[in-house]
Enzyme design. Structure first.
Site, short mmCIF file in Angstrom:
data_model
loop_
_atom_site.label_atom_id
_atom_site.label_comp_id
_atom_site.label_asym_id
_atom_site.label_seq_id
_atom_site.Cartn_x
_atom_site.Cartn_y
_atom_site.Cartn_z
N ASP A 108 56.51 30.56 31.51
CA ASP A 108 55.13 30.61 31.03
C ASP A 108 54.33 31.73 31.67
OD1 ASP A 108 55.27 28.47 29.34
OD2 ASP A 108 54.56 27.01 30.80
N LYS B 181 51.51 31.04 27.14
CA LYS B 181 50.39 30.65 26.29
C LYS B 181 49.12 30.95 27.06
CE LYS B 181 52.08 26.48 25.83
NZ LYS B 181 52.20 25.07 25.54
N MET C 118 41.48 23.95 33.56
CA MET C 118 41.12 24.51 32.25
C MET C 118 39.67 24.22 31.88
SD MET C 118 44.63 23.51 30.27
CE MET C 118 44.87 21.97 31.14
C1 LIG Z 1 48.02 24.46 31.40
S1 LIG Z 1 47.34 24.13 32.98
C2 LIG Z 1 48.82 24.13 33.92
C3 LIG Z 1 48.70 23.41 35.23
C4 LIG Z 1 49.97 23.44 36.05
N1 LIG Z 1 51.00 22.69 35.39
C5 LIG Z 1 49.77 22.94 37.45
O1 LIG Z 1 50.32 21.91 37.82
O2 LIG Z 1 49.05 23.61 38.20
C6 LIG Z 1 46.63 25.70 33.35
C7 LIG Z 1 45.42 25.57 34.24
O3 LIG Z 1 45.81 25.26 35.56
C8 LIG Z 1 44.91 25.86 36.46
N2 LIG Z 1 45.68 26.77 37.32
C9 LIG Z 1 47.00 27.01 37.27
N3 LIG Z 1 47.36 27.86 38.25
C10 LIG Z 1 46.23 28.15 38.92
C11 LIG Z 1 45.94 28.95 40.07
N4 LIG Z 1 46.89 29.62 40.72
N5 LIG Z 1 44.66 29.00 40.49
C12 LIG Z 1 43.68 28.30 39.87
N6 LIG Z 1 43.90 27.53 38.79
C13 LIG Z 1 45.15 27.45 38.33
C14 LIG Z 1 43.85 26.57 35.65
O4 LIG Z 1 42.78 25.67 35.42
C15 LIG Z 1 44.61 26.85 34.38
O5 LIG Z 1 43.74 27.05 33.29
#
Ligand SMILES: C[S@@+](CC[C@H](N)C(=O)[O-])C[C@H]1O[C@@H](n2cnc3c(N)ncnc32)[C@H](O)[C@@H]1O
Length: 276
Positions: free
Chosen positions: A57, A79, A192
């Site tokens: 991803d 995505k 998100m």
């Molecule tokens: C589709 S979700 C996936 C979450 C992922 N599975 C997790 O456990 O962190 C995507 C969202 O996770 C958050 N996110 C993921 N990685 C991040 C990071 N390194 N720093 C801040 N927010 C993050 C943001 O809000 C982003 O829009």
């Protein structure tokens, strides 16, 4: 690397017919963590070395991708919220088709596969198809952000519970339980949500959360480019605009954010470097 727009026929394996079930490969859903490659688990690292193909991803960090051996095929199916490269059903189908051609498939996702990662849907389809599956957890973004900013998610004096929710609206509306989220002495981490920060603030205050509740926005948590913006419920939306905070970012709401110190965050970063 394979062109994501052509992702239904990217793997050379898909040019061959499916094998008998006895020769099928397997799929491992692997959490890549929030970005810092050193936060990858030992098991995740091992699966990357063992894979024939890695389907990954947008949020998988470059440092983690660097750990994939050169001979392993990579397929990008990233995505972004406004730009779905490949529909979810097609991604899941791709995983099934690869396994049916005997491949050991790693499905690599940012954070943890089961935290807002649609890992549950993928796992169900894969196992329903009779394909062997495994899940390797990853450090979810909230835990990475907490560690890297020095904001504990729970604290005896400030928060006895912590809840992770998505700020993504389906059909323009939220399905969040605002009265529960507005309770004091709990930490709310919103994934998100930065694109709808104004609406989130309005709902929380309308349901009783104090406007002076501390809030942090953490973008690119655990990456070198991590950005942290701290304010209160009644100021955070304006601060987000001033500092141009964009996804991927988390919103951390609650009394624990009062423990944030920019100097301490700098110390934490420096300490990581000094172990190197
Ligand atoms: C589709 S979700 C996936 C979450 C992922 N599975 C997790 O456990 O962190 C995507 C969202 O996770 C958050 N996110 C993921 N990685 C991040 C990071 N390194 N720093 C801040 N927010 C993050 C943001 O809000 C982003 O829009």
């Amino acid at each position: 690397m394979v062109n994501p727009l052509n992702a239904m026929t990217p793997a050379s394996a898909l040019l061959t017919p499916a094998l008998p079930a006895s020769q099928w490969g397997q799929v491992c859903l692997v959490g890549a963590g929030p970005g810092d490659p050193e936060l990858l688990t030992l098991k995740a690292h091992k699966r990357l070395q063992q894979a024939d193909v890695v389907v990954y991803d947008a949020l998988v960090g470059a440092g983690v991708l660097d750990m994939i051996p050169a001979h392993v095929e990579r397929i990008y199916v990233g995505k972004e919220s406004s730009n779905h490269t490949l529909p979810q059903d097609d991604i899941t189908l791709l995983l099934v088709q690869l396994a049916q051609r005997g491949k050991k498939v790693v499905r690599l996702k940012g954070g943890d596969p089961f935290v807002f990662g649609r890992g549950g849907e993928e796992l169900a389809t894969i196992t329903d198809a009779g394909i062997a599956a495994e899940v390797v957890p990853g450090i979810t973004a909230a835990l990475g952000a907490s560690a890297c900013t020095g904001i504990p998610l729970t604290h005896r004096d400030h928060a006895q519970s912590c809840v992770f929710v998505t700020g993504h609206r389906k059909d323009g509306t939220y399905t969040l339980d605002w009265p529960v989220l507005a309770r004091p002495n709990q930490t709310v981490v919103i994934y998100m949500g930065v694109g709808s920060l104004d609406g989130i603030v309005t709902e929380l205050v309308a349901h009783g959360r104090s406007p002076d509740t501390p809030v942090a926005l953490v973008r690119h948590a655990t990456h070198a480019k991590q950005q942290t913006v701290v304010g209160r419920l009644d100021s955070i939306a304006e601060l987000a605009r001033t500092h141009a905070v964009k996804p991927p970012a988390l919103i951390v709401i609650g009394e624990v954010v009062s423990l944030y110190r920019a100097e301490q965050e700098a110390v934490l970063r420096q300490a990581t470097k000094s172990w190197a």
